[in-house]
Design an enzyme around this catalytic site. Structure first.
Site, short mmCIF file in Angstrom:
data_model
loop_
_atom_site.label_atom_id
_atom_site.label_comp_id
_atom_site.label_asym_id
_atom_site.label_seq_id
_atom_site.Cartn_x
_atom_site.Cartn_y
_atom_site.Cartn_z
N HIS A 146 0.96 -1.39 -0.16
CA HIS A 146 -0.06 0.05 0.03
C HIS A 146 0.87 1.41 0.11
CE1 HIS A 146 -3.83 -2.01 0.39
NE2 HIS A 146 -3.32 -2.64 1.28
N HIS A 191 -0.83 -8.94 9.52
CA HIS A 191 -1.41 -8.27 10.80
C HIS A 191 -1.53 -9.19 11.81
CE1 HIS A 191 -2.80 -4.73 8.20
NE2 HIS A 191 -1.43 -5.08 8.01
#
Length: 278
Positions: A71, A183
């Site tokens: 990202h 994550h």
């Protein structure tokens, strides 16, 4: 003598920044790290980073280096400031990173030791045009100054096999190799042959009452129906996830590695002051 490296998992939006701003000072006080690194590719609303946040991380939080991931380019303004961002690294083998010198940094620690940070990205379940990651890391290693013994690699990827593979590929040549992007923290921190510290994924810094940091309702809606509702960071159950490694600056060898998970609710009685972002 060893120095301590504190590496922080993906910071998720404002909740992650808030958690970082309050818990990182406690971690500094407790562990006295010489080097602090964090992954910032989700720092702005969960997708990308802005110049304001980059400056906040460096100037206010005292982050020594910010690694990125898939990202990295989600906020268009990054193309304007990335070339001058001396404490940010981009994934060396990502399809839209065309400068290898943007994928590593050689910096000075607080005690004056040189250290290098390298950023790579996986290929499995990622963008199909991402390039091989073995070749660029070999090239980067050859470009590093001989006296820079401390060499740290953030591998941003989905597949645990790729992360373990790059760890073994770099054993004895990197001081610390760790994964980001999933994550979810893994419980496999260890020291590989050649004294390379390793863990498959640090986890994220942000809201764990979520689906990998995103509001649960929107994530489930997409999973169940395919409808692409707006993804926003969740706000509850904040954790600061990090690893702490001890490295011999003379040899670059990692002699100890620990994982840590600090939960906001358990630590909040030690937090003082107002919130940086509020």
């Amino acid at each position: 003598m060893t120095i301590k490296v504190l590496a922080i998992g993906d910071v998720i939006g404002k909740p992650g920044r808030r958690c970082l701003s309050k818990l990182l000072p406690l971690a500094r006080e407790r562990f006295q790290p010489d080097i602090v690194i964090c992954n910032g590719e989700n720092a702005a609303g969960g997708f990308g980073i802005t110049k304001k946040i980059y400056n906040q991380f460096v100037d206010s939080f005292g982050i020594d280096c910010i690694t990125m991931g898939n990202h990295w380019h989600d906020k268009p303004e990054i193309h304007g400031f990335a070339p001058q961002a001396e404490r940010m690294v981009l994934p060396a083998n990502m399809m839209n990173v065309d400068r290898l010198d943007a994928a590593f940094r050689v910096l000075k620690s607080r005690s004056g030791h040189s250290f290098a940070v390298i950023n790579l990205i996986g290929r499995a379940f990622m963008h199909p045009d991402n390039r091989d990651f073995f070749t660029p890391v070999e090239t980067i290693l050859k470009q590093l100054p001989e006296q820079c013994k401390i060499r740290i690699v953030d591998f941003h990827g989905e597949a645990t096999s790729e992360k373990q593979g790059i760890g073994h590929f770099l054993k004895g040549r990197a001081s610390l190799v760790y994964g980001t992007h999933s994550h979810v923290p893994t419980a496999d921190e260890r020291i590989l042959a050649g004294f390379t510290g390793y863990t498959t994924d640090i986890g994220m810094t942000g809201p764990y009452d979520s689906v990998i940091g995103i509001r649960t309702e929107a994530a489930l809606q997409r999973m169940q129906t395919g409808e692409k509702r707006r993804f926003e960071p969740a706000t509850h159950d904040l954790w600061l996830c990090f690893i702490l490694a001890e490295i011999d600056p003379a040899t670059g060898q990692c002699v100890a590695i620990q994982r840590h998970r600090w939960e906001w609710e358990q630590m909040k009685d030690q937090i003082t002051g107002s919130d940086e972002d509020e």
